[in-house]
Design a protein around this motif. Structure first.
Motif, PDB file in Angstrom:
ATOM      1  N   UNK A  73      -7.603 -82.325  84.281  1.00  0.00           N
ATOM      2  CA  UNK A  73      -8.838 -82.618  83.515  1.00  0.00           C
ATOM      3  C   UNK A  73      -9.844 -83.256  84.377  1.00  0.00           C
ATOM      4  N   UNK A  74      -9.618 -84.433  85.077  1.00  0.00           N
ATOM      5  CA  UNK A  74     -10.534 -85.092  85.826  1.00  0.00           C
ATOM      6  C   UNK A  74     -11.583 -84.112  86.723  1.00  0.00           C
ATOM      7  N   UNK A  75     -10.880 -83.049  87.084  1.00  0.00           N
ATOM      8  CA  UNK A  75     -11.898 -82.098  87.920  1.00  0.00           C
ATOM      9  C   UNK A  75     -12.746 -81.319  86.789  1.00  0.00           C
ATOM     10  N   UNK A  76     -12.230 -81.194  85.729  1.00  0.00           N
ATOM     11  CA  UNK A  76     -13.167 -80.485  84.662  1.00  0.00           C
ATOM     12  C   UNK A  76     -14.272 -81.399  84.223  1.00  0.00           C
ATOM     13  N   UNK A  77     -13.816 -82.791  84.033  1.00  0.00           N
ATOM     14  CA  UNK A  77     -14.893 -83.783  83.737  1.00  0.00           C
ATOM     15  C   UNK A  77     -15.758 -84.104  84.636  1.00  0.00           C
ATOM     16  N   UNK A  97     -21.572 -83.220  86.845  1.00  0.00           N
ATOM     17  CA  UNK A  97     -22.147 -82.668  87.961  1.00  0.00           C
ATOM     18  C   UNK A  97     -23.060 -81.395  87.333  1.00  0.00           C
ATOM     19  N   UNK A  98     -22.909 -81.329  86.148  1.00  0.00           N
ATOM     20  CA  UNK A  98     -23.668 -79.973  85.495  1.00  0.00           C
ATOM     21  C   UNK A  98     -23.221 -78.723  86.099  1.00  0.00           C
ATOM     22  N   UNK A  99     -22.189 -78.401  86.331  1.00  0.00           N
ATOM     23  CA  UNK A  99     -21.995 -77.172  87.096  1.00  0.00           C
ATOM     24  C   UNK A  99     -22.273 -75.799  86.068  1.00  0.00           C
ATOM     25  N   UNK A 100     -22.940 -75.044  86.724  1.00  0.00           N
ATOM     26  CA  UNK A 100     -23.532 -73.798  85.999  1.00  0.00           C
ATOM     27  C   UNK A 100     -22.452 -72.811  86.086  1.00  0.00           C
ATOM     28  N   UNK A 101     -22.587 -71.872  84.858  1.00  0.00           N
ATOM     29  CA  UNK A 101     -21.757 -70.514  84.866  1.00  0.00           C
ATOM     30  C   UNK A 101     -20.324 -70.912  84.829  1.00  0.00           C
ATOM     31  N   UNK A 102     -19.995 -72.052  84.434  1.00  0.00           N
ATOM     32  CA  UNK A 102     -18.553 -72.565  84.534  1.00  0.00           C
ATOM     33  C   UNK A 102     -17.625 -71.558  83.468  1.00  0.00           C
ATOM     34  N   UNK A 103     -16.419 -71.501  84.149  1.00  0.00           N
ATOM     35  CA  UNK A 103     -15.462 -70.808  83.335  1.00  0.00           C
ATOM     36  C   UNK A 103     -14.039 -71.328  83.849  1.00  0.00           C
ATOM     37  N   UNK A 104     -13.358 -71.711  82.702  1.00  0.00           N
ATOM     38  CA  UNK A 104     -11.992 -72.084  82.702  1.00  0.00           C
ATOM     39  C   UNK A 104     -10.743 -71.364  82.057  1.00  0.00           C
ATOM     40  N   UNK A 105     -10.015 -70.645  82.764  1.00  0.00           N
ATOM     41  CA  UNK A 105      -8.850 -70.106  82.146  1.00  0.00           C
ATOM     42  C   UNK A 105      -7.614 -70.666  82.681  1.00  0.00           C
ATOM     43  N   UNK A 106      -6.515 -70.411  82.155  1.00  0.00           N
ATOM     44  CA  UNK A 106      -5.238 -70.802  82.617  1.00  0.00           C
ATOM     45  C   UNK A 106      -4.281 -69.430  82.499  1.00  0.00           C
ATOM     46  N   UNK A 119      -7.595 -71.335  86.653  1.00  0.00           N
ATOM     47  CA  UNK A 119      -8.565 -70.961  87.297  1.00  0.00           C
ATOM     48  C   UNK A 119      -9.906 -71.526  87.039  1.00  0.00           C
ATOM     49  N   UNK A 120     -10.591 -71.965  87.817  1.00  0.00           N
ATOM     50  CA  UNK A 120     -11.991 -72.418  87.496  1.00  0.00           C
ATOM     51  C   UNK A 120     -13.021 -71.820  88.384  1.00  0.00           C
ATOM     52  N   UNK A 121     -14.247 -71.595  87.772  1.00  0.00           N
ATOM     53  CA  UNK A 121     -15.205 -70.885  88.503  1.00  0.00           C
ATOM     54  C   UNK A 121     -16.611 -71.665  88.263  1.00  0.00           C
ATOM     55  N   UNK A 122     -17.662 -71.721  89.027  1.00  0.00           N
ATOM     56  CA  UNK A 122     -18.808 -72.122  88.618  1.00  0.00           C
ATOM     57  C   UNK A 122     -19.701 -72.282  89.741  1.00  0.00           C
ATOM     58  N   UNK A 123     -20.766 -72.698  89.670  1.00  0.00           N
ATOM     59  CA  UNK A 123     -21.939 -72.902  90.506  1.00  0.00           C
ATOM     60  C   UNK A 123     -22.427 -74.234  90.871  1.00  0.00           C
ATOM     61  N   UNK A 124     -22.060 -74.902  91.805  1.00  0.00           N
ATOM     62  CA  UNK A 124     -22.561 -76.246  92.119  1.00  0.00           C
ATOM     63  C   UNK A 124     -24.016 -76.415  92.413  1.00  0.00           C
ATOM     64  N   UNK A 125     -24.946 -77.466  92.443  1.00  0.00           N
ATOM     65  CA  UNK A 125     -25.908 -77.507  92.752  1.00  0.00           C
ATOM     66  C   UNK A 125     -26.300 -77.378  94.542  1.00  0.00           C
ATOM     67  N   UNK A 126     -25.387 -78.298  95.033  1.00  0.00           N
ATOM     68  CA  UNK A 126     -25.497 -78.310  96.424  1.00  0.00           C
ATOM     69  C   UNK A 126     -24.061 -78.580  97.078  1.00  0.00           C
ATOM     70  N   UNK A 127     -24.223 -78.150  98.438  1.00  0.00           N
ATOM     71  CA  UNK A 127     -22.811 -78.199  99.254  1.00  0.00           C
ATOM     72  C   UNK A 127     -22.102 -79.653  98.834  1.00  0.00           C
TER      73      UNK A 127
END
Length: 125
Positions: free
Chosen positions: A7-11, A16-25, A31-39
């Protein structure tokens, strides 16, 4: 159950306002997916995953892409910061302040003069 563990990762992803986020179990694997702004943001997400699950966790799969990898990060200067402190934070080495200074030579004329609320480019090294 795995979702609660991470949950701390999801928070952090939300903060960080990760875009196109998707979380499933699935079968006990988160399984998490998303786009971070920067490296840098991608790295701190991975650091949080490893902090919880260890260096090679088997109960999470993360596919995190980066929107802008032309820079390492954008940093807004806070009161009391110096280029050396900022370099130490991002690179672990205060002497890398010159790299930050050079990347921001359009707005900085002296490495000893930065001001709160300036947005600095933190370059890839």
């Amino acid at each position: 159950m795995t979702k609660a563990k991470y949950q701390d990762v999801l928070n952090l992803g939300e903060a960080l306002n990760i875009q196109n986020g998707n979380v499933s179990e699935e079968n006990g694997v988160l399984k998490i997916k998303g786009t971070a702004n920067t490296p840098y943001e991608k790295n701190i997400l991975w650091d949080k995953i490893k902090e919880i699950g260890g260096d090679n966790p088997s109960d999470i799969m993360a596919n995190i892409s980066v929107a802008d990898d032309s820079i390492y990060h954008r940093h807004v200067v806070k009161s009391g910061e110096t280029l050396g402190k900022i370099a130490k934070h991002y690179y672990g080495n205060a002497s890398k302040y010159q790299d930050i200074f050079k990347a921001n030579s359009d707005i900085l004329k002296n490495p000893d003069l930065i001001h709160p609320d300036q947005e600095l480019i933190i370059p890839n090294l």
